[in-house]
Design an enzyme around this catalytic site. Structure first.
Site, PDB file in Angstrom:
ATOM      1  N   SER A 228     -67.365  18.441 -37.512  1.00 30.39           N
ATOM      2  CA  SER A 228     -67.861  19.784 -37.181  1.00 30.39           C
ATOM      3  C   SER A 228     -69.253  19.677 -36.564  1.00 30.39           C
ATOM      4  O   SER A 228     -69.664  20.528 -35.779  1.00 30.39           O
ATOM      5  CB  SER A 228     -67.926  20.633 -38.439  1.00 30.39           C
TER       6      SER A 228
ATOM      7  N   HIS B 177     -59.240  18.269 -39.120  1.00 27.47           N
ATOM      8  CA  HIS B 177     -58.801  19.156 -40.207  1.00 27.47           C
ATOM      9  C   HIS B 177     -57.336  19.565 -40.004  1.00 27.47           C
ATOM     10  O   HIS B 177     -56.557  19.599 -40.942  1.00 27.47           O
ATOM     11  CB  HIS B 177     -59.615  20.460 -40.217  1.00 27.47           C
TER      12      HIS B 177
END
Ligand code: PAF
Length: 298
Positions: free
Chosen positions: A204, A53
């Protein structure tokens, strides 16, 4: 484009973070940027930020005057309520990671009710072939949920550019199609997958793996590399057979799908055509954690 002058412009408030919570606040933020003549890059996320990210955010900072990161765990894209419950929610740590970057970003972290009112529901889109394969088959309704929130965010935030990682490659293709269908005035910027040192794609969900399974997880990438090496010498069926057997022999992985597909249409490859691009896609469970990955083959 953001340059060193812009970085120093933003450095003045680099220790505080502008965290917006409501659509009205976004309206005022957008108005201010328009007034300044500043371009805006959007990085939509569901939080639990990792290096992947942050690379999207850094790229957005290089290419825009201002950057907005959205952190919103979108309930309508989870077709499994357990998956939604298990999804890591780490807003404070995420904000710390963004503050540590060498560029200043604003964050939009709304409540579910702010985005959906009292009853979150997804709109229905027609993605044609794109939803009849891979994630579209194994996560029914998922892409309607993704497209719903992405469309809402794009219409609300009106960014010049929006950044997506190629790890969710099918999502990227679906969003491209939705943006074309709805004629939304935004450039979609695809960004290559960021990998851990051993090759595991950053996700994640990796944080949900035990230490032992984390070490096993690289098998997914190793398989994709083997596929890439044999692409062109073996045909797609032979490669798929090899992958299925390798997963069946693995004590911890359970393969959900493997596909070699046209990188544009995502349709499984029959005969290859040298003018086209192909990618290999895998989804598999490792100790109850669902992992996906993909690799360009040519
Ligand atoms: O890729 C994600 O994190 C999500 O699917 C997205 C694009 C932020 C929509 O919720």
């Amino acid at each position: 484009m953001q340059n060193s002058r812009n970085y120093s412009k933003f450095a003045a408030h680099s220790f505080s973070m502008n965290v917006l919570r409501t659509k009205d606040e976004i309206g005022r933020y957008r108005k201010q940027l328009r007034h300044e003549g500043s371009s805006l890059g959007l990085v939509p996320t569901m939080g639990a930020l990792h290096r992947g990210h942050l690379e999207l955010v850094e790229r957005a900072c290089r290419e825009n005057d201002a950057v907005l990161v959205t952190i919103f765990v979108n309930p309508t894209q989870f077709n499994n309520s357990q998956d939604l419950l298990k999804y890591p929610k780490t807003l404070e740590t995420d904000l710390d990671k963004l503050k540590a970057l060498h560029c200043t970003v604003s964050v939009f972290a709304p409540e579910v009710s702010e985005m959906y009112g009292d009853s979150p529901s997804a709109r229905t889109y027609d993605f044609g072939n794109l939803e009849g394969v891979m994630e579209g088959v194994y996560r029914p309704g998922h892409f309607n949920g993704v497209a719903t929130i992405v469309e809402v965010l794009l219409r609300l935030i009106l960014p010049d550019r929006v950044y997506f990682g190629e790890k969710d490659y099918q999502q990227l293709q679906v969003v491209r199609q939705m943006v074309r269908q709805k004629n939304l005035p935004v450039s979609i910027i695809p960004c290559p997958i960021v990998r851990e040192a051993d090759g595991l794609a950053m996700s994640s969900r990796n944080t949900l793996l035990t230490n032992r399974l984390r070490k096993e997880a690289v098998f997914l990438y190793k398989m994709l590399e083997e596929v890439k090496n044999s692409f062109g010498t073996k045909n797609a069926n032979e490669i798929a057979e090899f992958v299925r057997e390798a997963f069946a022999a693995h004590p911890d992985f359970k393969l959900e799908y493997f596909s070699i597909a046209d990188a544009e249409t995502l349709l499984p490859v029959g005969a290859t055509d040298e003018t086209k691009k192909y990618r290999a896609f895998i989804a598999a469970y490792l100790g109850g954690v669902r992992l996906i990955d993909n690799l360009p083959l040519n």
